[in-house]
Motif scaffolding. Structure first.
Motif, PDB file in Angstrom:
ATOM      1  N   GLY A 142       0.822  -1.184   0.000  1.00 23.97           N
ATOM      2  CA  GLY A 142       0.000   0.000   0.000  1.00 23.97           C
ATOM      3  C   GLY A 142       0.870   1.253   0.000  1.00 23.97           C
ATOM      4  O   GLY A 142       2.097   1.186   0.055  1.00 23.97           O
ATOM      5  N   PRO A 143       0.227   2.414  -0.083  1.00 21.38           N
ATOM      6  CA  PRO A 143      -1.214   2.626  -0.056  1.00 21.38           C
ATOM      7  C   PRO A 143      -1.892   2.316  -1.386  1.00 21.38           C
ATOM      8  O   PRO A 143      -1.224   2.127  -2.408  1.00 21.38           O
ATOM      9  CB  PRO A 143      -1.325   4.128   0.266  1.00 21.38           C
ATOM     10  N   LEU A 144      -3.213   2.265  -1.340  1.00 19.28           N
ATOM     11  CA  LEU A 144      -4.004   2.105  -2.545  1.00 19.28           C
ATOM     12  C   LEU A 144      -3.857   3.377  -3.374  1.00 19.28           C
ATOM     13  O   LEU A 144      -4.126   4.474  -2.900  1.00 19.28           O
ATOM     14  CB  LEU A 144      -5.471   1.878  -2.173  1.00 19.28           C
ATOM     15  N   VAL A 178      -4.830   5.620   1.427  1.00 17.57           N
ATOM     16  CA  VAL A 178      -5.144   5.792   0.005  1.00 17.57           C
ATOM     17  C   VAL A 178      -4.404   7.027  -0.495  1.00 17.57           C
ATOM     18  O   VAL A 178      -4.478   8.102   0.118  1.00 17.57           O
ATOM     19  CB  VAL A 178      -6.663   5.959  -0.228  1.00 17.57           C
ATOM     20  N   HIS A 179      -3.686   6.878  -1.587  1.00 14.82           N
ATOM     21  CA  HIS A 179      -2.981   8.000  -2.223  1.00 14.82           C
ATOM     22  C   HIS A 179      -3.745   8.404  -3.474  1.00 14.82           C
ATOM     23  O   HIS A 179      -3.973   7.572  -4.366  1.00 14.82           O
ATOM     24  CB  HIS A 179      -1.555   7.604  -2.589  1.00 14.82           C
ATOM     25  N   THR A 180      -4.148   9.670  -3.548  1.00 10.88           N
ATOM     26  CA  THR A 180      -4.904  10.137  -4.709  1.00 10.88           C
ATOM     27  C   THR A 180      -4.113  11.187  -5.476  1.00 10.88           C
ATOM     28  O   THR A 180      -3.376  11.980  -4.885  1.00 10.88           O
ATOM     29  CB  THR A 180      -6.255  10.747  -4.289  1.00 10.88           C
ATOM     30  N   VAL A 358      -4.385  -4.299  -0.831  1.00 15.11           N
ATOM     31  CA  VAL A 358      -2.954  -4.005  -0.854  1.00 15.11           C
ATOM     32  C   VAL A 358      -2.371  -4.441   0.485  1.00 15.11           C
ATOM     33  O   VAL A 358      -3.086  -4.616   1.470  1.00 15.11           O
ATOM     34  CB  VAL A 358      -2.659  -2.505  -1.094  1.00 15.11           C
ATOM     35  N   ALA A 359      -1.063  -4.608   0.505  1.00 14.97           N
ATOM     36  CA  ALA A 359      -0.393  -5.115   1.705  1.00 14.97           C
ATOM     37  C   ALA A 359       0.170  -3.969   2.528  1.00 14.97           C
ATOM     38  O   ALA A 359       0.778  -3.035   1.989  1.00 14.97           O
ATOM     39  CB  ALA A 359       0.730  -6.069   1.305  1.00 14.97           C
ATOM     40  N   PHE A 360      -0.042  -4.030   3.837  1.00 17.14           N
ATOM     41  CA  PHE A 360       0.582  -3.100   4.771  1.00 17.14           C
ATOM     42  C   PHE A 360       1.476  -3.878   5.725  1.00 17.14           C
ATOM     43  O   PHE A 360       1.436  -5.110   5.777  1.00 17.14           O
ATOM     44  CB  PHE A 360      -0.486  -2.310   5.530  1.00 17.14           C
ATOM     45  N   LEU A 430       3.188   2.691   7.590  1.00 19.67           N
ATOM     46  CA  LEU A 430       2.119   1.783   7.198  1.00 19.67           C
ATOM     47  C   LEU A 430       2.649   0.671   6.295  1.00 19.67           C
ATOM     48  O   LEU A 430       2.126  -0.450   6.298  1.00 19.67           O
ATOM     49  CB  LEU A 430       1.012   2.549   6.482  1.00 19.67           C
ATOM     50  N   ARG A 431       3.701   0.955   5.555  1.00 26.13           N
ATOM     51  CA  ARG A 431       4.286  -0.039   4.657  1.00 26.13           C
ATOM     52  C   ARG A 431       5.247  -0.987   5.380  1.00 26.13           C
ATOM     53  O   ARG A 431       5.779  -1.895   4.756  1.00 26.13           O
ATOM     54  CB  ARG A 431       5.024   0.672   3.515  1.00 26.13           C
TER      55      ARG A 431
END
Length: 686
Positions: A142-144, A178-180, A358-360, A430-431
């Motif tokens: 992640g992030p998504l 989530v990354h936008t 996704v994986a964290f 988070l990763r």
């Protein structure tokens, strides 16, 4: 989880489950529609989604669809499948519809006498005609990543800024998940380039769907001419074009998004768009799922749907459960309207949980605990900077090996360097990395009361104290630095205690560094830094996690101490480390700092440079700031963005419209407004 495939042919219904297969006759009404080449028999069913149709009529259509599908089913079969289901262990149903005439029906209205099936969180329905593979590697960290494409940025009726603001507000609950990124009115070539750069898990279109002339394939119109030339858009006028199935295929040559969201509405009077071709293209080219809208969806409803959808995707909720929750969100806002039934989930994989997975680095609830820990609590007001965010945490960590020394800088204050640094820390944490935030903004005074620059030893002690600060998400123990403190006590004193390795306490005695104690000052400095980094490396290797250390307000460090001591002995040692679990350092400082030029020469990569926000984004970011505040502040929920917007316009008229603005301007204006306004009166008026 129990999986069921409910297949609907021209005159039969087939149900496939793990325990057997069943078949029965399809109801006469749907058989007639399936065999009607003119489509006239389906007209009244399809029109039940129109906004001028009563909820009683829609309910009646939903009951007819249910009776036609399940009326001849074996007694108790459907009811038995649902009996022991729960939200945590739902029944997942794939609706496989073969006749094209039946595909066009509003199946999302289907209901029994108790409730609408598509709003039942214990029975999660989706459409799909086959089972394929996921778009990309499900094990990706992640992030998504989400690319938000605004097709017509100059169209005020699209309410794109409102939808973007609602998405931003939805993601503040769990920032970093989530990354936008946003692209406004791109041409096809630019869109392909952006997809290649972001490599989105979710490709989300905000636009209008229509046909140019009868017989054309439906598509998404980009940069269509607008009657309102004064629309405050953050993008210049571009050439108009349409994204149809042929153009969509080019996007998949560079990247396959797992999920495509066609959040497409239609202006009153525009012909309905047939977006089935786009949906099929996305699934055929490798996407796992597509969420599309049925005709006549209202722009405000689209924004609310996006809010609910991304709030749940940030919570790692499966896609089918997230869409069901979004339907219920729309139904609460508009119980008698059709908006909740307009989203259509097309799924081409066997398990909808795989679509946005996704994986964290940690599992729940530990992941959420870290997400909401210090120093990340103020990131709810961190606006914009989408590309800089990607550069800071992703692009500079994708190399082999990733960059060990990173920097964030700016030419002017108020650009959000600290926020970006914290965001980088949060994302890396988070990763699966350990992170430490050290703020050097505290400057001790000297005997004359004048501020003093931090020397290298003060910096090293500040970093140690930051590592053991219990506010850190995963603080180290003071005992971890016992060996370092022993070395520090001996090496600062020098002389016989150091050369003869005399016993030393494992707590820091706080002595200054004695340059004149012997002829080994440089060797003693090197030993101190080696002991410090060894402590961090032991921690990293024991936990099998890299360690990212952020040094904020590094301008407090003296230029000599940075250049002659910290760069070679700390930063250089970090860059030269060859282990699997490295220590990395992120330096945050303005370009005006004399030490910045030394740091820039020393770095292998380029720093992330922030500027003030530019004026064309003023209103868009203002709306996102407002939505974030409104969802967190009960007082603001009764107020309107339009009132805040009037205030912003008034200030610009008085002070002149600046070409750029600092990141904190909205909070300053809001605080001033609330301090002067009659809040109770505004609540009553709202």
């Amino acid at each position: 989880m129990v999986d069921v495939v409910l297949g609907i042919a021209e005159d039969r219904v087939r149900l496939h489950a793990d325990f057997g297969e069943f078949e029965w006759a399809l109801g006469d009404e749907l058989v007639e529609i399936a065999r009607d080449p003119t489509g006239l028999h389906a007209t009244d069913v399809i029109k039940s989604l129109d906004f001028d149709v009563s909820w009683q009529q829609r309910t009646e259509v939903g009951l007819r669809l249910h009776d036609a599908v399940f009326g001849a089913a074996p007694k108790g079969l459907w009811e038995g499948l649902q009996r022991d289901m729960s939200e945590r262990d739902p029944l997942r149903v794939r609706l496989d519809i073969e006749p094209r005439a039946l595909v066009a029906l509003p199946w999302e209205l289907m209901r029994d006498k108790r409730q609408a099936l598509w709003r039942n969180s214990r029975v999660l329905l989706r459409r799909g005609r086959r089972v394929g593979g996921p778009g990309n590697d499900l094990r990706e960290e992640g992030p998504l990543r989400v690319l938000l494409v605004v097709c017509n940025p100059r169209d005020p009726g699209l309410l794109a800024d409102q939808e973007l603001a609602m998405i931003g507000a939805a993601l503040t609950e769990l920032p970093g998940r989530v990354h936008t990124e946003v692209v406004d009115g791109p041409g096809l070539r630019e869109l392909i380039t952006e997809v290649g750069h972001v490599r989105p898990h979710v490709l989300h279109f905000i636009g209008h769907g229509m046909r140019a002339v009868a017989g054309d394939q439906g598509g998404l119109h980009f940069n269509a001419a607008q009657p309102d030339a004064d629309s405050p858009a953050p993008a210049p006028e571009r050439d108009s074009w349409t994204l149809g199935p042929d153009q969509m295929r080019h996007l998949y040559d560079v990247w396959k998004p797992r999920l495509v969201v066609l959040n497409v509405c239609r202006r009153p009077g525009d012909p309905a768009a047939e977006l089935g071709g786009l949906v099929e293209t996305c699934l055929d080219r490798g996407s796992s799922a597509v969420v599309a809208m049925q005709p006549d969806v209202d722009s405000p409803a689209v924004a609310e749907f996006s809010y609910a959808l991304y709030r749940d995707l940030a919570r790692s909720r499966p896609l089918d459960a997230a869409v069901t929750a979004a339907r219920n969100h729309l139904h609460v806002l508009e119980p008698g309207g059709p908006s909740w039934a307009l989203p259509v989930l097309h799924c081409g994989v066997g398990d909808p949980r795989d679509v946005a997975r996704v994986a964290f680095g940690d599992m729940e609830p530990e992941l959420t605990r870290m997400n909401r820990s210090w120093p990340f609590t103020d990131l709810t007001v961190f606006l914009g900077r989408d590309r800089e965010r990607r550069t800071a945490w992703w692009e500079q960590s994708q190399g082999a090996p990733p960059e060990r020394l990173l920097a964030i800088t700016s030419a002017r204050p108020g650009t959000g360097k600290t926020w970006l640094a914290k965001w980088c820390l949060l994302t890396c944490m988070l990763r699966g990395e350990d992170v430490t935030y050290a703020d050097l903004d505290y400057v001790p005074g000297n005997d004359s009361g004048e501020p003093a620059e931090l020397d290298w030893l003060s910096v090293l002690r500040a970093l140690r104290e930051a590592c053991v600060d219990k506010r850190q998400p995963d603080s180290m123990n003071a005992s971890d630095f016992a060996r370092f403190n022993q070395v520090l006590n001996l090496a600062t004193r020098g002389g016989r205690p150091w050369t003869e390795r005399m016993p030393s306490p494992d707590v820091d005695l706080g002595d200054p560094f004695d340059m004149d104690a012997d002829r080994h000052a440089e060797a003693r400095k090197a030993e101190i830094f080696q002991a410090f980094l060894t402590t961090l490396r032991i921690r990293a290797e024991t936990r099998r996690r890299p360690h990212l250390l952020a040094i904020d307000n590094a301008q407090e460090i003296g230029e000599y101490d940075l250049d002659q001591v910290l760069l070679p002995l700390l930063f250089g040692a970090v860059q030269d480390f060859k282990g699997d679990y490295p220590v990395r350092i992120l330096v945050v400082a303005p370009q005006s700092w004399p030490g910045y030029r030394h740091l820039q020469k020393f770095m292998a990569g380029s720093p992330v440079v922030l500027t003030e926000f530019q004026q064309p984004h003023y209103k868009r970011l203002a709306r996102e700031f407002w939505e974030r505040q409104r969802h967190a502040n009960k007082v603001l929920r009764r107020l309107r963005f339009q009132d805040f917007e009037v205030l912003l316009d008034g200030i610009n008229k008085l002070q002149g419209t600046p070409p750029s603005f600092p990141v904190g301007v909205y909070q300053q204006i809001l605080d001033t407004w609330l301090s002067m306004a009659d809040v109770d009166g505004m609540e009553e008026a709202g």
